[in-house]
Design a protein around this motif. Structure first.
Motif, PDB file in Angstrom:
ATOM      1  N   TYR A  96      -6.043  -8.293   2.186  1.00  0.00           N
ATOM      2  CA  TYR A  96      -4.914  -7.549   2.734  1.00  0.00           C
ATOM      3  C   TYR A  96      -4.429  -8.186   4.020  1.00  0.00           C
ATOM      4  N   MET A 108      -1.467  -5.592   0.081  1.00  0.00           N
ATOM      5  CA  MET A 108      -2.797  -5.797  -0.478  1.00  0.00           C
ATOM      6  C   MET A 108      -2.736  -6.620  -1.755  1.00  0.00           C
ATOM      7  N   GLN A 109      -3.818  -7.330  -1.992  1.00  0.00           N
ATOM      8  CA  GLN A 109      -3.973  -8.132  -3.203  1.00  0.00           C
ATOM      9  C   GLN A 109      -5.106  -7.535  -4.018  1.00  0.00           C
ATOM     10  N   MET A 110      -4.781  -7.150  -5.229  1.00  0.00           N
ATOM     11  CA  MET A 110      -5.786  -6.648  -6.150  1.00  0.00           C
ATOM     12  C   MET A 110      -6.215  -7.804  -7.051  1.00  0.00           C
ATOM     13  N   LEU A 125      -8.526   3.657  -1.703  1.00  0.00           N
ATOM     14  CA  LEU A 125      -9.004   2.311  -1.386  1.00  0.00           C
ATOM     15  C   LEU A 125      -9.464   2.145   0.061  1.00  0.00           C
ATOM     16  N   GLU A 154     -10.143  -4.512  -8.262  1.00  0.00           N
ATOM     17  CA  GLU A 154     -10.603  -4.153  -6.923  1.00  0.00           C
ATOM     18  C   GLU A 154      -9.748  -4.838  -5.876  1.00  0.00           C
ATOM     19  N   LEU A 155      -9.864  -4.349  -4.647  1.00  0.00           N
ATOM     20  CA  LEU A 155      -9.149  -4.937  -3.526  1.00  0.00           C
ATOM     21  C   LEU A 155      -9.786  -6.282  -3.180  1.00  0.00           C
ATOM     22  N   HIS A 210      -2.800   5.007  -3.113  1.00  0.00           N
ATOM     23  CA  HIS A 210      -3.828   4.019  -2.798  1.00  0.00           C
ATOM     24  C   HIS A 210      -4.840   4.466  -1.741  1.00  0.00           C
ATOM     25  N   SER A 221     -12.668   0.478   0.551  1.00  0.00           N
ATOM     26  CA  SER A 221     -12.621  -0.943   0.210  1.00  0.00           C
ATOM     27  C   SER A 221     -12.009  -1.764   1.342  1.00  0.00           C
ATOM     28  N   PHE A 222     -10.970  -1.228   1.994  1.00  0.00           N
ATOM     29  CA  PHE A 222     -10.408  -1.907   3.166  1.00  0.00           C
ATOM     30  C   PHE A 222     -11.486  -2.060   4.237  1.00  0.00           C
ATOM     31  N   PHE A 244       0.854  -1.180   0.000  1.00  0.00           N
ATOM     32  CA  PHE A 244       0.000   0.000   0.000  1.00  0.00           C
ATOM     33  C   PHE A 244       0.893   1.234   0.000  1.00  0.00           C
TER      34      PHE A 244
END
Length: 187
Positions: free
Chosen positions: A82, A66-68, A15, A78-79, A12, A18-19, A7
């Motif tokens: 994490y 994080m993994q997209m 996001l 998208e996320l 970022h 999204s987290f 991150f």
């Protein structure tokens, strides 16, 4: 799917919602997790909590990995999940780190994302000189079974450690560690 990435607050921060959404989903979707908050979820409180974690990242006290992923229905990136590496400031343990909030969106579970995130976390930990990793998880949770597969050693259980988001009962917590120096010699 690309590799997990670090991150970056400058690129970022958009996001953060999204987290917060993934954290909320992990608390409110089976298997429910004790992840610091209880239903009913206050989205503003969780968003603020994430803003605080991003500030800690900016200050050098943590790394957020994080993994997209591409949503199969929309094609949008998208996320998907994490994990965080906490790096406490201490003169007696500058080599210690904590594994925090390994979360994968229910939409992306069972795709190997958690393992990918943990591998990246360990790579980042080594680069940061954090060679002893500590973590806790709810006893009886799926996570309790998977950490040993990644080389984490159970230290023990603490009764009545966290409140279940499902029914408010007290749940035990299981504690683990991994010495990355020993793990690299064994590999």
């Amino acid at each position: 799917m690309d590799d997990p990435i670090l991150f970056n607050p400058k690129t970022h921060s958009h996001l953060i919602p999204s987290f917060a959404d993934i954290l909320t989903a992990c608390i409110t979707t089976p298997p429910y997790t004790t992840a610091g908050f209880l239903p009913p979820i206050d989205p503003a409180r969780i968003r603020k909590w994430w803003e605080d974690r991003v500030r800690e990242e900016s200050e050098g006290h943590r790394k957020i990995i994080m993994q997209m992923a591409r949503d199969p229905s929309t094609g949008e990136e998208e996320l998907a999940g994490y994990v965080m590496l906490g790096m406490p400031v201490t003169e007696t343990g500058p080599f210690r780190g904590s594994v925090e909030k390994l979360m994968v969106s229910p939409k992306y579970r069972q795709k190997g994302i958690a393992g990918r995130l943990m591998a990246k976390l360990e790579e980042v930990a080594r680069a940061e000189g954090r060679t002893l990793l500590l973590l806790d998880t709810e006893s009886g949770s799926p996570a309790e079974l998977v950490y040993p597969k990644w080389g984490y050693i159970e230290v023990g259980k603490v009764p009545d450690y966290g409140i279940s988001p499902l029914d408010g009962s007290l749940k035990p917590g299981t504690f683990f560690y991994k010495n990355l120096l020993s793990a690299s010699k064994a590999a």
